[in-house]
Motif scaffolding. Structure first.
Motif, mmCIF file in Angstrom:
data_model
loop_
_atom_site.group_PDB
_atom_site.id
_atom_site.type_symbol
_atom_site.label_atom_id
_atom_site.label_comp_id
_atom_site.label_asym_id
_atom_site.label_seq_id
_atom_site.Cartn_x
_atom_site.Cartn_y
_atom_site.Cartn_z
ATOM 1 N N HIS A 2 17.042 4.046 4.985
ATOM 2 C CA HIS A 2 17.575 5.359 5.350
ATOM 3 C C HIS A 2 18.868 5.201 6.145
ATOM 4 O O HIS A 2 19.835 5.951 5.939
ATOM 5 N N THR A 226 7.831 10.182 -1.381
ATOM 6 C CA THR A 226 6.990 10.401 -0.210
ATOM 7 C C THR A 226 5.922 11.444 -0.518
ATOM 8 O O THR A 226 6.026 12.202 -1.482
ATOM 9 N N ASN A 228 5.473 14.074 0.896
ATOM 10 C CA ASN A 228 6.049 15.412 1.066
ATOM 11 C C ASN A 228 7.124 15.729 0.037
ATOM 12 O O ASN A 228 7.867 16.704 0.193
ATOM 13 N N LEU A 231 12.642 12.201 -1.053
ATOM 14 C CA LEU A 231 13.505 12.114 0.122
ATOM 15 C C LEU A 231 14.794 11.402 -0.293
ATOM 16 O O LEU A 231 14.776 10.208 -0.615
ATOM 17 N N GLU A 235 21.915 11.370 0.958
ATOM 18 C CA GLU A 235 22.393 12.756 0.956
ATOM 19 C C GLU A 235 23.695 12.861 1.727
ATOM 20 O O GLU A 235 23.830 12.383 2.836
#
Length: 236
Positions: A2, A226, A228, A231, A235
């Protein structure tokens, strides 16, 4: 990864401020190498299989892997800048297509649709989906707008090496490919052509052009799977 992705995104934002008629892709490449060094990172592409530059810079009919040079970019060109950032041994990969000065509506539509195809693929990068859901979403959108999808170059897993499993095609059936699991990280990087999907390789062994001389564009993100949802690590 990340952190590497955030640095890569920041570098693309700096590139966007520099893209203009008259700048050379070699100047962009030199900026990227200096920028990464200033932030404690290195360009993973440089030296990969003998590739000599920090970036791939693909102009107009070049699909991917274009080599930086001293030819000034012209008003109306489109150029894709692709780079892989290595930060503390972990990688992030992203390509972005830029307009140079004022571009035609035909070129703008190509850029818009290619970015839309990337986003359609990312939406399918979910736990339990097969890779084919990504592939099918991209191909369906691209072809519905009248564009072809390059098949010779595809996305891939990424981590401590540029190319890891699984392969991520940008064409295919929904139920094809392996199932996506939490913790996987992949690149999604569709290349769309106005004409035929076929490509040819220049004598330099790297530069891939559309076989029919038509325009091409590419957008790419590094995406983590992920619980959720997808991801996006790169970005902007």
């Amino acid at each position: 990864m990340h952190r590497a992705g955030k640095l890569l995104a920041a570098c693309h934002r700096e590139i966007a401020r520099r893209i203009r008629p008259g700048i050379t892709t070699q100047e962009i490449d030199q900026f990227v190498e200096s920028y990464l060094a200033m932030h404690g990172a290195t360009p993973e592409q440089k030296g990969y299989m003998g590739y000599p530059y920090a970036t791939c810079t693909s102009v107009n009919d070049v699909v991917c892997h274009g080599m930086p040079n001293t030819s000034p970019l012209q008003d109306g060109d489109i150029v894709t800048i692709d780079m892989v950032v290595n930060l503390d041994g972990w990688l992030a990969d992203s390509a972005w297509s830029y307009s140079v000065g004022t571009i035609s509506s035909e070129k703008q539509r190509l850029l818009d649709t290619t970015l839309e195809a990337l986003k359609a693929g990312i939406r399918q990068a979910r736990v339990g989906n097969r890779i084919g859901y990504i592939s099918h979403a991209i191909q369906s959108l691209a072809e519905s707008k009248g564009y072809s999808v390059v098949r010779q170059f595809i996305g891939h897993g990424i981590g401590t090496r540029i190319h890891e499993d699984p392969p991520v095609p940008h064409f295919g059936e929904q139920n094809s490919g392996i199932m996506l699991l939490e913790g996987m990280v992949i690149t999604i990087e569709p290349m769309l052509n106005i004409g035929s999907p076929e490509v040819r390789i220049d004598p330099d062994g790297w530069t891939a052009r559309t076989a029919d001389g038509s325009l091409s564009a590419q957008y790419e993100h590094t995406v983590a799977i992920t619980r959720n949802g997808p991801l996006v690590l790169t970005e902007q």
